[in-house]
Design an enzyme around this catalytic site. Structure first.
Site, PDB file in Angstrom:
ATOM      1  N   TYR A 138      -2.479 -10.719  -0.412  1.00  0.00           N
ATOM      2  CA  TYR A 138      -1.063 -10.587  -0.738  1.00  0.00           C
ATOM      3  C   TYR A 138      -0.351 -11.845  -0.242  1.00  0.00           C
ATOM      4  CZ  TYR A 138      -2.177  -5.580  -1.149  1.00  0.00           C
ATOM      5  OH  TYR A 138      -2.722  -4.372  -1.491  1.00  0.00           O
ATOM      6  N   LYS A 188      -2.001   3.543  -6.346  1.00  0.00           N
ATOM      7  CA  LYS A 188      -2.049   4.989  -6.123  1.00  0.00           C
ATOM      8  C   LYS A 188      -2.260   5.798  -7.404  1.00  0.00           C
ATOM      9  CE  LYS A 188      -0.938   4.694  -1.697  1.00  0.00           C
ATOM     10  NZ  LYS A 188      -1.934   4.927  -0.650  1.00  0.00           N
ATOM     11  N   TYR A 203      -1.907   3.351   3.329  1.00  0.00           N
ATOM     12  CA  TYR A 203      -2.517   2.450   2.353  1.00  0.00           C
ATOM     13  C   TYR A 203      -3.684   3.123   1.632  1.00  0.00           C
ATOM     14  CZ  TYR A 203      -4.140  -2.171   0.662  1.00  0.00           C
ATOM     15  OH  TYR A 203      -4.498  -3.245  -0.101  1.00  0.00           O
ATOM     16  N   HIS A 259     -14.554  -1.298   0.846  1.00  0.00           N
ATOM     17  CA  HIS A 259     -13.655  -2.404   1.182  1.00  0.00           C
ATOM     18  C   HIS A 259     -12.609  -1.918   2.179  1.00  0.00           C
ATOM     19  CE1 HIS A 259     -11.908  -6.364   0.286  1.00  0.00           C
ATOM     20  NE2 HIS A 259     -10.769  -5.771   0.611  1.00  0.00           N
ATOM     21  N   PRO A 311       2.375  -0.704  -9.224  1.00  0.00           N
ATOM     22  CA  PRO A 311       0.964  -0.849  -8.844  1.00  0.00           C
ATOM     23  C   PRO A 311       0.731  -1.513  -7.499  1.00  0.00           C
ATOM     24  CG  PRO A 311       1.573  -2.533 -10.426  1.00  0.00           C
ATOM     25  CD  PRO A 311       2.780  -1.646 -10.276  1.00  0.00           C
TER      26      PRO A 311
END
Length: 409
Positions: A217, A313, A406, A83, A309
């Site tokens: 998001y 990570k 990211y 992804h 979260p």
């Protein structure tokens, strides 16, 4: 001590006792066992619970490399999905980032953590590794003992309720934020750095196919909403939530309606609804222990640090720390080389603080702040959000920075 008690004590020993059977504990156990080091994993929950507790499912490229390096990635390559796209939804429209083509050109693998844990546990048991379920670690003792013949130990409560003492040369605390490893650290031995982002999430697991082909998001005046695919039939959603409100305060219909509003379904397409399988409320806080070593006790995973979260990570840091610790313990126990143990804390903390910095940046980017009064704080924060997103929309340098952080740990 009776003869039966003495034999029980001798039997309950290992060169390394690992507390916790999450990703950190299992990877560590596998690598130690492969290196010929006697180790045992003690886990307070049942095997069923360990294999079914849902956690984040985004594996960073470095995590996949570690698993590949040690022959632990077959399951994720068979059943996981690559992804590389995320989408921000705001009042100014959509911003899609093909982060897999930015930065260093790396993508995530989507593979639910419970599936990874099942793979790791199966591999560990296949090697003949020792693990004790329903065995709760209560207290770690003598981790800072010097050369006086005293061994570090951990006292546990066995499934039948009896206390047992396990001894070891080294102890690995992979048992989480509230586990015995952290609880047993004496006052003043370490520094705890804690920060509350002032944000609460309602986490949802829906029996519904993903509604978009990206991590979603949504930034909205009513609060953040998030969409993260888990499997073709299950999707993880998040809603920014009023702190102190129970998870079951809203009926399913209201939750889906609110997700529609915040994710702007009227503009970008409807969400694919389904039964809510799980709900959970959690505050977005971060926590770091420094140093990560106290004598013969080493912390890894959530016992070492807790991250909000927003950037997924935690599990990735846990796997990285487990590999670093396994190499250090192997050097100490097979070659009497303790250099790796001496630098373990500093080496891991460098990764932890990098992850904390980016996670904090993401948290500030995504969330509406609680209303503030006359100082204009809410307007100021919203203006900064818009500026950050505008830069992310228009600056290739900013996009590359985002992509690298990211996926990185």
């Amino acid at each position: 001590m009776t003869e039966s008690q003495n034999s029980r004590t001798l039997r309950n020993s290992a060169e390394v006792v690992v507390l916790g059977a999450g990703p950190a504990g299992l990877v560590l156990g596998i690598l130690l066992h492969t290196a010929g080091i006697d180790c045992v994993i003690l886990e307070r929950a049942s095997r069923t619970h360990v294999q079914t507790r849902a956690r984040a499912g985004f594996l960073a490229p470095n995590t996949v490399r570690i698993l590949d390096r040690h022959g632990l990635a077959d399951g994720l390559h068979r059943h996981g999905r690559r992804h590389g796209t995320c989408e921000f939804r705001t009042a100014d429209g959509r911003l899609r980032l093909d982060y897999g083509a930015l930065g260093q050109g790396e993508q995530h693998h989507v593979y639910p953590q419970q599936k990874l844990v099942t793979d790791l546990l199966t591999h560990y048991l296949g090697l003949g590794g020792r693990i004790h379920f329903h065995t709760e670690a209560l207290v770690v003792s003598d981790a800072d003992a010097v050369a006086d013949g005293t061994q570090p130990s951990v006292t546990t409560r066995e499934p039948d309720g009896r206390p047992t003492r396990w001894t070891a040369r080294y102890l690995a605390g992979c048992d989480g934020r509230y586990g015995a490893a952290r609880r047993s650290l004496p006052p003043g031995a370490v520094r705890r750095h804690h920060h509350d982002h002032g944000v609460t999430w309602l986490g949802l697991l829906a029996e519904a196919p993903p509604s978009l082909d990206a991590v979603g998001y949504a930034i909205h005046d009513r609060g953040f909403a998030g969409h993260m695919a888990r499997t073709p039939d299950v999707t993880r959603y998040y809603l920014q939530w009023q702190r102190g409100t129970p998870a079951d305060a809203w009926p399913e219909q209201r939750i889906w309606d609110e997700l529609d509003v915040r994710m702007r379904a009227a503009e970008h397409g409807p969400l694919r609804r389904g039964r809510l399988l799980e709900r959970g409320v959690f505050d977005l806080t971060c926590d770091v222990i420094e140093p990560l070593r106290h004598g013969s006790l080493f912390l890894a995973g959530d016992a070492a640090s807790l991250l909000a979260p927003a950037a997924a990570k935690g599990a990735n840091l846990a796997v990285l720390e487990a590999e670093i610790l396994a190499e250090a313990l192997t050097g100490a126990l097979t070659r009497s080389d303790t250099a790796g143990l001496d630098r373990y804390s500093d080496q891991c903390l460098a990764h932890i603080w990098r992850a904390q910095e980016f996670t904090g940046w993401m948290t500030r980017l995504l969330h509406a702040t609680p209303d503030r009064d006359h100082d204009g704080g809410s307007f100021f924060h919203a203006a900064l959000q818009r500026s950050r997103l505008a830069s992310l929309r228009t600056s290739r340098i900013h996009q590359d920075w985002f992509a690298e952080n990211y996926v990185g740990v």
